[in-house]
Structures are given as structure tokens and as C-alpha cells.
Design a protein around this motif. Structure first.
Motif, PDB file in Angstrom:
ATOM      1  N   ARG A   8       0.839  -1.202   0.000  1.00 21.85           N
ATOM      2  CA  ARG A   8       0.000   0.000   0.000  1.00 21.85           C
ATOM      3  C   ARG A   8       0.871   1.248   0.000  1.00 21.85           C
ATOM      4  NH1 ARG A   8      -5.465   0.320   0.976  1.00 21.85           N
ATOM      5  NH2 ARG A   8      -6.427  -1.590   1.721  1.00 21.85           N
ATOM      6  N   GLU A   9       0.285   2.366  -0.424  1.00 25.27           N
ATOM      7  CA  GLU A   9       1.005   3.642  -0.455  1.00 25.27           C
ATOM      8  C   GLU A   9       1.534   3.994   0.934  1.00 25.27           C
ATOM      9  OE1 GLU A   9      -1.805   6.365  -2.229  1.00 25.27           O
ATOM     10  OE2 GLU A   9      -1.457   5.521  -4.238  1.00 25.27           O
ATOM     11  N   SER A  10       0.696   3.782   1.966  1.00 22.49           N
ATOM     12  CA  SER A  10       1.115   4.154   3.322  1.00 22.49           C
ATOM     13  C   SER A  10       2.356   3.360   3.765  1.00 22.49           C
ATOM     14  CB  SER A  10      -0.034   3.944   4.311  1.00 22.49           C
ATOM     15  OG  SER A  10      -0.450   2.602   4.286  1.00 22.49           O
ATOM     16  N   HIS A  11       2.455   2.079   3.335  1.00 22.32           N
ATOM     17  CA  HIS A  11       3.629   1.268   3.715  1.00 22.32           C
ATOM     18  C   HIS A  11       4.895   1.853   3.101  1.00 22.32           C
ATOM     19  CE1 HIS A  11       0.650  -2.395   3.596  1.00 22.32           C
ATOM     20  NE2 HIS A  11       0.375  -1.559   4.566  1.00 22.32           N
ATOM     21  N   VAL A  12       4.779   2.273   1.840  1.00 20.87           N
ATOM     22  CA  VAL A  12       5.935   2.837   1.132  1.00 20.87           C
ATOM     23  C   VAL A  12       6.377   4.129   1.819  1.00 20.87           C
ATOM     24  CG1 VAL A  12       6.679   3.937  -1.006  1.00 20.87           C
ATOM     25  CG2 VAL A  12       5.321   1.838  -1.104  1.00 20.87           C
ATOM     26  N   LEU A  13       5.404   4.978   2.149  1.00 22.54           N
ATOM     27  CA  LEU A  13       5.738   6.262   2.772  1.00 22.54           C
ATOM     28  C   LEU A  13       6.392   6.037   4.145  1.00 22.54           C
ATOM     29  CD1 LEU A  13       2.601   8.302   1.682  1.00 22.54           C
ATOM     30  CD2 LEU A  13       4.931   8.467   0.775  1.00 22.54           C
ATOM     31  N   GLU A  14       5.855   5.046   4.882  1.00 27.91           N
ATOM     32  CA  GLU A  14       6.409   4.709   6.195  1.00 27.91           C
ATOM     33  C   GLU A  14       7.891   4.309   6.100  1.00 27.91           C
ATOM     34  OE1 GLU A  14       2.897   2.590   8.382  1.00 27.91           O
ATOM     35  OE2 GLU A  14       4.629   1.234   8.432  1.00 27.91           O
ATOM     36  N   ASP A  15       8.202   3.458   5.124  1.00 29.58           N
ATOM     37  CA  ASP A  15       9.550   2.875   5.053  1.00 29.58           C
ATOM     38  C   ASP A  15      10.535   3.696   4.224  1.00 29.58           C
ATOM     39  OD1 ASP A  15       8.392   0.846   6.490  1.00 29.58           O
ATOM     40  OD2 ASP A  15       9.095  -0.785   5.201  1.00 29.58           O
ATOM     41  N   MET A  16      10.057   4.391   3.175  1.00 23.80           N
ATOM     42  CA  MET A  16      11.002   4.957   2.207  1.00 23.80           C
ATOM     43  C   MET A  16      11.043   6.483   2.116  1.00 23.80           C
ATOM     44  SD  MET A  16      13.001   2.851   0.903  1.00 23.80           S
ATOM     45  CE  MET A  16      13.143   1.285   1.754  1.00 23.80           C
ATOM     46  N   SER A  17      10.180   7.210   2.847  1.00 29.31           N
ATOM     47  CA  SER A  17      10.255   8.669   2.806  1.00 29.31           C
ATOM     48  C   SER A  17      11.631   9.095   3.307  1.00 29.31           C
ATOM     49  CB  SER A  17       9.180   9.306   3.692  1.00 29.31           C
ATOM     50  OG  SER A  17       7.918   8.967   3.209  1.00 29.31           O
ATOM     51  N   GLY A  18      12.278   9.980   2.566  1.00 28.25           N
ATOM     52  CA  GLY A  18      13.607  10.445   2.968  1.00 28.25           C
ATOM     53  C   GLY A  18      14.733   9.484   2.622  1.00 28.25           C
ATOM     54  N   ARG A  19      14.393   8.329   2.014  1.00 28.29           N
ATOM     55  CA  ARG A  19      15.429   7.340   1.665  1.00 28.29           C
ATOM     56  C   ARG A  19      15.560   7.130   0.164  1.00 28.29           C
ATOM     57  NH1 ARG A  19      17.237   4.002   5.825  1.00 28.29           N
ATOM     58  NH2 ARG A  19      16.312   4.562   7.809  1.00 28.29           N
ATOM     59  N   ALA A  20      14.472   7.409  -0.577  1.00 23.93           N
ATOM     60  CA  ALA A  20      14.513   7.261  -2.039  1.00 23.93           C
ATOM     61  C   ALA A  20      14.463   8.654  -2.654  1.00 23.93           C
ATOM     62  CB  ALA A  20      13.329   6.431  -2.503  1.00 23.93           C
TER      63      ALA A  20
END
Ligand code: TXA
Ligand code: MG
Length: 351
Positions: free
Chosen positions: A159-171
């Protein structure tokens, strides 16, 4: 790092965002993109420095190889050195199963840095079926090395929320396009061994693979998630892929057995329960029940599994209890992921 986030809507405006992402890939950046299985974190498979950024962003061990994603058969021949099976056999597999949720392990070409494969002489190759993934690879003009876009040790993002949780500031860039349709990672099959060996069960049924190959394939206990290999053929298998922060108890057996064990646990510990509609109804426990769907709807179980695990971890409970599913078809993938995440498996083998 600032991350540029784009919400794709399935309209012509998406093209601008995908072009931006492709530009970042060509400059050596890393991009999160949707596939039909789970979200991936990609870089040019020919750019060693960019690939290193993926390992760093995920906190992934250097010996756990990445899958190379392609958009055409021409690209396949760029990333492999030779075919270990008859060309006819590979064409048949590719014609029927690509684009789609299956990764073939083949001999790696010199053009792909060893780092992509964690130092192995082979490379995992997959042609994803998601239109955004395909367009991103086309516009980048290179194959994309991409693992699932979760932090190492977390469930793959669906889900979008999972991606934002794990990858914001990293990709560098995140392309969001809603839920991923299948929800469980691709089937991985090693074509360099004889017989071919199933390294990771996924959405493509092993029975279908055997039909297409015209031979039996090896499905060992590691593929079923029953053991962790000591000297792993697939390095990913030696890591406890995802270890929840709370104990996960997996219960396998008849409906009656599952219900009895669940009731015992619920009485003693504040528990979250991940189960089928049928079990939820019979259990009559309202507090923290997370349902994937009908018991025999194994595609729903696969689609919802990672999301339910992420939800369960956030609940105010001590234990997560999960119901096992039938090991047929995509059910084998569900059981592989559950068994590898579980701290304990309670199983009734006979009456
Ligand atoms: O559906 C998928 O496969 C997703 C999407 C993003 O395509 N990707 C994915 O990648 O799940 P990852 O890195 O999370 O899992 C790749 C698995 C690992 O278990 C790894 O050990 C195995 O594939 N693998 C990759 N290359 C391999 C190789 N050359 N030999 C053996 N196993 C390999
Ligand atoms: Mg992964």
C-alpha cells in the motif's frame, strides 16, 4: 534526502512523473515504483554506485541478491551470459508467464555488476506486468535492479502508506499507484540447476511451471518455509525475512484444532488474530481480529497478508496468532511467508 512523491492516477499526467523518475534513474538515483506483486526500490542494474544506494536505503545485507527487472526480451540477453536451458524452453516460459510475477535465475552477464547478485555468478530476472513499472524501465532505457521497497526485516509494501512509512527520505523519487494487485512477491525459480529448483513460492503455481517445463521441479522444505537453509542456494532464505516485533504464532490444522488453540491463547494473552471469515465467525472474538477473506480464497489471503501483519504489530497486544492456509497454488507462498515470520508453529499432524 528530500524525496519527490508522485500520486499516479492512471491518466496521461502520469507520464510526466514517470519521465521525471526515469531521469533520476539515468542520473544514478533510486526510485520506488509499483509492480503487480509489491512495490520495488529500483536503480539502473548497470550502475554499481546506484545499486549500493539501494542496499544502504533498505539496510539490506550485501550478500542478499536483487532481482533485475526488464521490459523486453532484448534486455534479457543483455543481463544474462548464456541460456542454461534450451532456447525453446525459455521462450515457452517467457511467452506464457511474462510479463508477470515470476523471476528466473540465470547465468549473469559481465555487464551486470556482481554486487547486484550479492557476488553470485547468477542473476534473477523478471519482466513485471504493471504498466507503471514497464513504462519506467522503457523510459530509463536500462534494466532496473530492484528489491521490495521495505526496510530490511519489514513486510513488503503493498500500500502507499507502507511505502511512505519505510522509504520517505530514503529514495529520490516515490511513484504511488494504489494497492499492488497480488500482494505477495514473485515466484523465484532457478533454471541453472537440474531439475529446476523452486527458491521462493509466489503467485505462479508450481504445478503450472511443471506443465510448461515438461518436468518435475524441486520443491524442498526451504521453499515451503519449513527450514532455513544452512548453506543457502538463495541467500535471501537464510535471513528470517520478516520478524515481527511481537511473537507470531502460526496454527496449522483442522478448523476445530485451530479454534481450540486460538481460544487457549486468547484467554491467556492479549492477542491479535489473523484469520479467515469462517474462523472469525466461529471464534466470536471481537477485539483484534484481522480478516483476509473466505478461507479458500487464497488470492485474498496473499493480497492482504503483509498489510494485516503490519496492522497487527501496531495493536496493543502481546501475541499475534495466525491461521494457516491450504498449501496449494498461491497458498504455498502464503505459508512460506507465515512460517518464516513465525516464532512458533503449532501443528496437528494426525488425530
Ligand atoms: O515480486 C518481486 O519479486 C518483488 C518486486 C519488486 O519485483 N521483488 C522482490 O525482491 O521481492 P526481493 O529482493 O525482496 O527478493 C528477491 C529474492 C530474494 O529472496 C533473493 O535471495 C532471491 O530473490 N534472488 C535474487 N537473485 C538471486 C540469485 N541470483 N540467486 C538466488 N536467489 C536470488
Ligand atoms: Mg524483499
Amino acid at each position: 534526502m528530500t524525496t519527490q512523491i508522485f500520486y499516479l492516477k492512471g491518466s496521461s499526467e502520469d507520464e510526466v512523473a514517470i519521465q521525471r523518475a526515469a531521469h533520476v534513474i539515468r542520473k544514478g538515483g533510486i526510485v520506488v515504483f509499483p509492480t503487480e506483486t509489491v512495490y520495488g526500490l529500483g536503480a539502473s542494474a548497470f550502475d554499481e554506485e546506484a545499486v549500493l544506494k539501494i542496499f544502504r536505503a533498505k539496510g539490506r545485507p550485501a550478500d542478499n541478491p536483487l532481482i533485475v527487472h526488464i521490459a523486453s526480451l532484448d534486455q534479457l540477453y543483455e543481463v544474462i551470459s548464456h541460456l542454461p536451458v534450451e532456447e525453446e524452453t525459455l521462450r515457452k516460459l517467457a511467452n506464457w508467464l511474462w510479463p508477470g510475477p515470476i523471476t528466473f535465475i540465470l547465468p549473469r552477464s559481465q555487464k551486470v555488476p556482481a554486487m547486484v547478485s550479492g557476488g553470485l555468478s547468477t542473476v534473477g530476472v523478471r519482466m513485471p506486468a504493471h504498466p507503471v513499472a514497464q513504462r519506467l524501465i522503457e523510459l530509463s532505457g536500462v534494466p532496473l535492479a530492484a528489491p521490495s521497497a521495505n526496510l530490511s526485516g519489514r513486510p513488503s509494501p503493498t500500500r502507499e502508506s507502507h511505502v511512505l512509512e519505510d522509504m520517505s527520505g530514503r529514495a529520490d523519487v516515490i511513484l504511488l499507484a494504489g494497492r499492488t494487485p497480488l500482494g505477495v512477491e514473485s515466484t523465484v525459480i532457478d533454471l541453472t540447476t537440474s531439475p529446476p529448483r523452486l527458491l521462493r513460492p509466489g503467485p505462479v503455481d508450481p504445478v503450472r511451471l511443471q506443465e510448461l517445463l515438461g518436468m518435475e521441479i524441486e520443491i524442498n522444505d526451504a521453499a515451503r518455509g519449513l527450514i532455513t537453509q544452512e548453506r543457502p542456494v538463495s541467500p535471501g532464505m537464510k535471513y528470517r525475512h520478516y520478524a515481527p516485533s511481537k511473537s507470531l504464532i502460526l496454527i496449522e490444522g483442522t478448523e476445530e484444532f485451530v479454534l481450540t488453540v486460538m481460544r487457549e491463547f486468547i484467554e491467556i494473552h492479549p492477542s491479535a488474530v489473523i484469520c479467515s471469515v469462517q474462523t472469525a465467525r466461529a471464534l466470536g472474538y471481537e477485539d483484534h481480529v484481522l480478516v483476509w477473506g473466505e478461507r479458500e480464497d487464497l488470492f485474498s489471503a496473499a493480497k492482504n497478508l503483509f498489510e494485516l501483519l503490519r496492522q497487527a504489530e501496531k495493536l496493543p497486544v502481546d501475541v499475534i496468532i495466525a491461521e494457516g492456509v491450504n498449501e496449494k497454488g498461491i497458498g504455498l507462498a502464503v505459508m512460506n511467508r507465515l512460517r518464516r515470520a513465525a516464532s512458533e508453529v503449532i501443528k496437528r499432524t494426525s488425530l
